[in-house]
Scaffold this active site. Structure first.
Site, mmCIF file in Angstrom:
data_model
loop_
_atom_site.group_PDB
_atom_site.id
_atom_site.type_symbol
_atom_site.label_atom_id
_atom_site.label_comp_id
_atom_site.label_asym_id
_atom_site.label_seq_id
_atom_site.Cartn_x
_atom_site.Cartn_y
_atom_site.Cartn_z
ATOM 1 N N HIS A 182 -3.691 9.727 3.787
ATOM 2 C CA HIS A 182 -4.065 8.313 3.587
ATOM 3 C C HIS A 182 -5.537 8.167 3.946
ATOM 4 C CE1 HIS A 182 -4.094 3.944 4.017
ATOM 5 N NE2 HIS A 182 -2.879 3.902 3.500
ATOM 6 N N CYS A 218 0.876 -1.165 0.000
ATOM 7 C CA CYS A 218 0.000 0.000 0.000
ATOM 8 C C CYS A 218 0.919 1.223 0.000
ATOM 9 C CB CYS A 218 -0.952 -0.026 1.188
ATOM 10 S SG CYS A 218 -0.151 0.213 2.776
#
Length: 328
Positions: A252, A91
């Site tokens: 994020h 990620c």
């Protein structure tokens, strides 16, 4: 027979000629030949392997590939070898791998490759590297294509001895002037919390850096300061930013949202784009995120804080987008 009569004497003459000339030059110009180097200096005699390594490096630093391979090899060892690795993904901040046997994972070796943390959950392993993780993943995948199934044995790196604490200087009566505080704004409206309360172990433990997060009540992400978009992650759930003052931070959106593959996100900026405070960066479908991943928490992580710097919350609870909520 006649030729030998001339060659031998000429060779003897040249031998003494070279000997005396070179001896004189070495002493005259103090050339550092083996045995004549300074006490703190050593004249290295290079082997063929040294020469080939130097030649392979090239003037343009082309040995970088071998450095990357060495790091990838060490990561593979830390994960229990190529044979133990069943999948590799990432990620915005962490390498996500599945392994056949988690007991073979060596956290000490993985941390020696630059990881700031390792999280093991069953056969899943998360290795926290930060925003450069996409490059690490690509290099590891390339390496694994030709790597041996079982990596050569490698002893776990010894922990570095703790440096002795330097004696404290006497405190001056007048305190040194403090640097001006940096005001930090929230990129999205909602309920803001300190990062230690984040619904994710890696973020809550500040492995990636200090920060804060928002449980959103609106679905638009705004630039919290003037600056530049450093990168937009492929799956659109994370954006790396650099403020005009040089502060680096990561936006994020959600936890484990990399698994959505970009669904539920619309990004309005691209790598290298300059932005002003308040510019729209992203829109996300909050209901879709809540229904499909662990959390919709929108995290702001400061990845480049200097030693001694930390985030001080100025406000918690309900906020509007671009409200000042913290400082460092």
């Amino acid at each position: 027979k006649t030729s030998w009569m001339y060659i031998i004497p000429v060779g003897i003459i040249y031998f003494f000629l070279y000997y005396f000339i070179f001896t004189w030059m070495i002493k005259k110009f103090d050339f550092k030949t083996p045995g004549r180097e300074d006490d703190d200096e050593e004249t290295k005699l290079y082997t063929k392997a040294d020469y080939q390594a130097k030649k392979g490096a090239g003037a343009d630093g082309s040995s970088q590939q071998s450095v990357e391979d060495a790091k990838s090899s060490m990561i593979a060892r830390g994960l229990g070898s190529k044979k133990n690795i069943t999948s590799v993904d990432c990620c915005a901040t962490r390498l996500r791998c599945s392994v056949a046997d988690s007991s073979l994972v060596n956290e000490k070796i993985l941390k020696a490759t630059g990881a700031v943390g390792v999280i093991k959950k069953g056969t899943g392993v998360q290795v926290i590297y930060g925003p450069q993780v996409a490059v690490i993943k690509a290099n590891l995948e390339t390496y694994l294509e030709t790597a041996p199934d079982i990596e050569p044995e490698l002893d776990a790196p010894a922990e570095e001895p703790q440096a002795e604490e330097a004696p404290k200087a006497e405190e001056k009566k007048t305190a040194a002037p403090q640097a001006a505080a940096h005001a930090l704004c929230t990129p999205v409206a909602g309920d803001v919390h300190p990062i230690a309360e984040a619904p994710d172990e890696a973020f809550a433990s500040k492995m990636m850096g200090d920060g804060y997060f928002v449980y959103p009540t609106e679905e638009t992400v705004y630039a919290p300061s003037d600056g530049e978009v450093v990168f937009v992650f492929d799956t659109k759930h994370a954006i790396g930013m650099k403020a005009a003052d040089g502060t680096e931070y990561l936006l994020h959106i959600g936890v484990d949202t990399v698994n959505l593959g970009g669904k539920g996100f619309e990004v309005f900026v691209e790598n290298g784009q300059k932005v002003k405070k308040g510019d729209k960066l992203m829109h996300f479908d909050d209901a879709f995120i809540k229904a499909n991943v662990k959390s919709d928490a929108c995290l702001v992580i400061f990845t480049g804080l200097q030693e001694g710097q930390s985030i001080e919350m100025e406000k918690t609870g309900a906020v509007k987008a671009l409200d000042e909520v913290a400082k460092f």
